[in-house]
Write an enzyme that holds these catalytic residues in place. Structure first.
Site, short mmCIF file in Angstrom:
data_model
loop_
_atom_site.label_atom_id
_atom_site.label_comp_id
_atom_site.label_asym_id
_atom_site.label_seq_id
_atom_site.Cartn_x
_atom_site.Cartn_y
_atom_site.Cartn_z
N HIS A 47 -4.07 25.89 -0.05
CA HIS A 47 -4.21 25.36 1.30
C HIS A 47 -4.00 23.86 1.27
CE1 HIS A 47 -8.02 24.43 -0.60
NE2 HIS A 47 -8.14 23.44 0.27
N HIS A 131 -2.24 17.19 0.13
CA HIS A 131 -1.96 17.82 -1.17
C HIS A 131 -2.40 19.27 -1.17
CE1 HIS A 131 -6.22 16.82 -1.34
NE2 HIS A 131 -6.34 17.79 -2.25
P1 ATP Z 1 -15.09 25.03 -6.19
O1 ATP Z 1 -15.69 23.72 -5.72
O2 ATP Z 1 -16.00 26.20 -5.99
O3 ATP Z 1 -14.48 24.93 -7.52
P2 ATP Z 1 -13.18 24.52 -4.13
O4 ATP Z 1 -13.16 23.08 -4.56
O5 ATP Z 1 -11.90 25.17 -3.79
O6 ATP Z 1 -13.86 25.40 -5.21
P3 ATP Z 1 -14.86 23.54 -2.06
O7 ATP Z 1 -15.51 22.55 -3.01
O8 ATP Z 1 -15.74 24.23 -1.09
O9 ATP Z 1 -14.14 24.68 -2.86
O10 ATP Z 1 -13.72 22.77 -1.30
C1 ATP Z 1 -13.01 23.27 -0.20
C2 ATP Z 1 -11.93 22.28 0.16
O11 ATP Z 1 -12.55 21.03 0.55
C3 ATP Z 1 -11.02 21.90 -1.01
O12 ATP Z 1 -9.75 21.56 -0.48
C4 ATP Z 1 -11.65 20.67 -1.58
O13 ATP Z 1 -10.72 19.86 -2.24
C5 ATP Z 1 -12.17 19.98 -0.34
N1 ATP Z 1 -13.36 19.19 -0.64
C6 ATP Z 1 -14.45 19.59 -1.32
N2 ATP Z 1 -15.37 18.61 -1.42
C7 ATP Z 1 -14.84 17.53 -0.79
C8 ATP Z 1 -15.30 16.19 -0.55
N3 ATP Z 1 -16.47 15.77 -0.94
N4 ATP Z 1 -14.48 15.37 0.13
C9 ATP Z 1 -13.27 15.79 0.56
N5 ATP Z 1 -12.79 17.03 0.37
C10 ATP Z 1 -13.55 17.89 -0.30
#
Ligand code: ATP
Ligand code: MG
Length: 178
Positions: A47, A131
């Site tokens: 995504h 990205h």
């Molecule tokens: P996991 O953290 O379980 O390894 P994930 O990173 O795909 O998996 P999330 O951390 O819930 O799941 O993130 C969902 C989306 O939000 C991803 O695109 C991630 O890069 C983005 N994201 C997560 N944390 C942040 C943050 N603090 N600031 C900006 N974007 C974020």
């Protein structure tokens, strides 16, 4: 949390999803890199994040959706070129990024940020860099790719996703042209 059906909050983010055929093409291109480090993002999770909200009270979700539904920009479908393979050291991510973010995409992100202001979610201080994450926990140089990345993410809608235990679920989506 013992009872998941009574969670008081959900982890939410707005994103563009990736069409199934494109997911397969990107996953195939990634396998050709023969990476030996990092944790591959499952292709069904590919995504492009527009705005990360973090933990949102379930009672607020209807209002969040209603505010998102009022966003009327860019009023045209999006075409985002993913033409750059990058290793982001601090984030520990291997990503497909855009050399140049289309202005229409930036307009959408800005409008969503504005629409979410009244909710007082923690603002991301980071500059928006479009990205698609290929690998997490990736701490190595950018791999050599034989075929340069040349993907186009086409979107005619944007969506609100819930992230739960490594899986995403679409909660709502809105057409870009209305
Ligand atoms: P996991 O953290 O379980 O390894 P994930 O990173 O795909 O998996 P999330 O951390 O819930 O799941 O993130 C969902 C989306 O939000 C991803 O695109 C991630 O890069 C983005 N994201 C997560 N944390 C942040 C943050 N603090 N600031 C900006 N974007 C974020
Ligand atoms: Mg994460």
């Amino acid at each position: 949390m013992s009872d998941e059906s009574h969670e008081p909050s959900k982890r939410l983010f707005f994103a563009l999803d990736c069409a199934p055929a494109q997911r397969r093409a990107i996953a195939q291109w990634r396998s050709a890199l023969q990476l030996r480090t990092g944790r591959p993002v499952p292709a069904e999770n590919f995504h492009l994040t527009l705005l990360f909200l973090g933990s949102v009270d379930v009672a607020q979700i209807a209002d969040v959706c209603s505010a998102a539904g009022k966003v009327r920009v860019p009023g045209e479908p999006l075409r985002v070129e993913l033409d750059r393979l990058d290793a982001w050291r601090r984030a520990g991510a291997l990503v497909l990024a855009s050399e140049q973010a289309p202005p229409a995409l930036l307009r959408l992100v800005y409008a969503l940020e504005q629409a979410m202001l009244p909710f007082g979610f923690e603002e991301t201080s980071k500059e928006f860099r479009p990205h698609l994450t290929l690998m997490r926990d990736y701490r190595a140089p950018v791999p050599e790719s034989t075929t340069p990345p040349e993907f186009f993410l086409h979107a005619d809608h944007f969506a609100l996703f819930e992230s739960h235990k490594g899986r995403y679920r679409t909660l709502a989506q809105w057409p870009l042209i209305r």
